[in-house]
Design an enzyme around this catalytic site. Structure first.
Site, short mmCIF file in Angstrom:
data_model
loop_
_atom_site.label_atom_id
_atom_site.label_comp_id
_atom_site.label_asym_id
_atom_site.label_seq_id
_atom_site.Cartn_x
_atom_site.Cartn_y
_atom_site.Cartn_z
N CYS A 1 -18.62 -33.21 -23.07
CA CYS A 1 -18.59 -31.50 -23.02
C CYS A 1 -20.17 -31.37 -23.07
O CYS A 1 -20.58 -30.41 -22.34
CB CYS A 1 -17.93 -31.20 -24.19
SG CYS A 1 -18.31 -31.92 -25.85
N ASN B 1 -14.67 -23.77 -20.87
CA ASN B 1 -14.28 -24.92 -21.33
C ASN B 1 -14.17 -26.19 -20.34
O ASN B 1 -14.48 -25.73 -19.16
CB ASN B 1 -13.15 -25.03 -22.41
CG ASN B 1 -13.09 -26.36 -23.21
OD1 ASN B 1 -13.82 -27.12 -23.11
ND2 ASN B 1 -12.00 -26.56 -24.01
N HIS C 1 -18.58 -29.45 -30.21
CA HIS C 1 -18.10 -29.39 -28.88
C HIS C 1 -19.01 -28.28 -28.32
O HIS C 1 -19.20 -27.43 -28.71
CB HIS C 1 -16.37 -28.87 -29.02
CG HIS C 1 -15.98 -28.77 -27.48
ND1 HIS C 1 -16.05 -29.87 -26.60
CD2 HIS C 1 -15.41 -27.86 -26.84
CE1 HIS C 1 -15.33 -29.65 -25.64
NE2 HIS C 1 -14.84 -28.30 -25.62
#
Length: 347
Positions: free
Chosen positions: A149, A315, A286
């Site tokens: 990520c 995302n 994240h």
């Protein structure tokens, strides 16, 4: 503990560049209705999310137990989300993972402490702003079972800022950052700030994703000559905007989509709506891309309720997750740590 990657199949489909965004209602397509109705069962889940490979009896039992635990967790989370715009939690592609497996696979970003933003809030900001409306945000991608990520967020910001500057929107290589950012650990995690430092110091040019495709695993760095075309980072800033989210809005409008590090533990169960609670681990884990905001809190079917302002966040878990790959987070109160460590990129 590492989960068997052959069993975890995350569906990856590209969303359209600009998708319908009028309402914040949770998506209720056939999948959502079937799995989040009254008759939730593990067989339906396995069929819908392609968990059809033969697995051992013990593995099957373990996945079923995690699934049953998830349904109980959803009921608890939803008990706090009663307003029409509130986030909803339920069955998705992560529902047969334990919470530890989910963290170990997908929440692998680390945050470097950022200084408080020293500037002033920008006057005269629009009530809502979304870089997707300018056609400078690439489609949602899927990191799959790789803790990348941190690389997706950095590359997402770079390709948007490049397009804002007048160039064609091109998806740049996440795999290049994953393989070559030596200060990070590839699929085992990394820091967006360290990645940006590496890009700034080395002036490495990121090539298009078509030239260096994503593999969802760490590989050997592929070097390109200095004469090879690509996009490089001149500079970046990283600040803590906690208590200054209005100033963060100004940075987003002025500089483009922003890289943010968040607490996404509860996102394992997210279906849609505006997150206002449940970011409870108290640590950043994240990396995401903040592409817009809406202070009018548009709600198409809400009556007699107060609209909730929210951030629009891309995302990297595929377009079948959340709001077609996006999550909405309440503005104010630093929900999920959205304002703790925020970076703007300059090319």
């Amino acid at each position: 503990m590492r989960v068997d990657h052959s069993y975890v199949v995350v569906i990856a489909t590209l969303s359209t560049l600009v998708s319908p965004r009028c309402c914040l209602n949770v998506r209720r397509d056939d999948t959502q209705t079937k799995l989040n109705g009254s008759a939730v069962d593990f067989d339906s889940f396995r069929e819908q999310f392609l968990r059809i490979s033969e697995v051992g009896r013990e593995e099957f039992r373990l996945r079923q137990l995690h699934f049953q635990s998830a349904t109980k967790r959803h009921a608890y989370l939803n008990s706090f989300s009663t307003a029409p715009q509130s986030a909803k939690y339920g069955i998705n592609q992560f529902s047969d993972l334990s919470q530890k497996e989910f963290r170990d696979l997908y929440l692998r970003a680390s945050a470097d402490r950022a200084p408080l933003f020293p500037g002033l809030k920008t006057q005269g900001l629009p009530a809502k702003f979304d870089w997707r409306d300018k056609a400078v945000v690439a489609p949602v991608q899927n990191q799959e079972a790789c803790g990348s990520c941190w690389a997706f967020s950095v590359v997402g910001a770079m390709q948007s800022v490049h397009a804002i500057g007048g160039s064609q929107l091109v998806q740049l290589s996440v795999q290049q950052v994953l393989d070559c950012s030596f200060q990070n650990e590839g699929c085992n995690g990394g820091s967006p700030v360290r990645a940006l430092n590496w890009l700034k110091q080395t002036r490495v040019k990121l090539v298009p994703q078509s030239e260096y495709p994503y593999k969802a695993e760490t590989g050997i760095c592929h070097f390109f000559s200095q004469s090879h075309g690509g996009v490089s980072v001149k500079n970046f800033t990283a600040h803590d905007f906690s208590g200054q989210e209005e100033a963060m809005m100004g940075q987003l409008v002025k500089h483009g989509p922003l890289v943010a590090i968040v607490d996404a533990v509860s996102w394992q169960d997210y279906l849609g709506g505006i997150i206002q609670h449940h970011c409870s681990s108290q640590w950043s884990n994240h990396a995401v891309l903040v592409v817009g905001y809406n202070t009018t809190g548009t709600c198409c079917h809400c009556t007699g309720t107060r609209d909730i302002p929210y951030w629009i966040v891309q995302n990297s878990w595929g377009s079948t997750w959340g709001n077609e790959g996006y999550v909405y987070i309440k503005i104010g109160g630093n929900v999920c740590g959205i304002a703790d460590s925020v970076a703007a990129v300059f090319l």
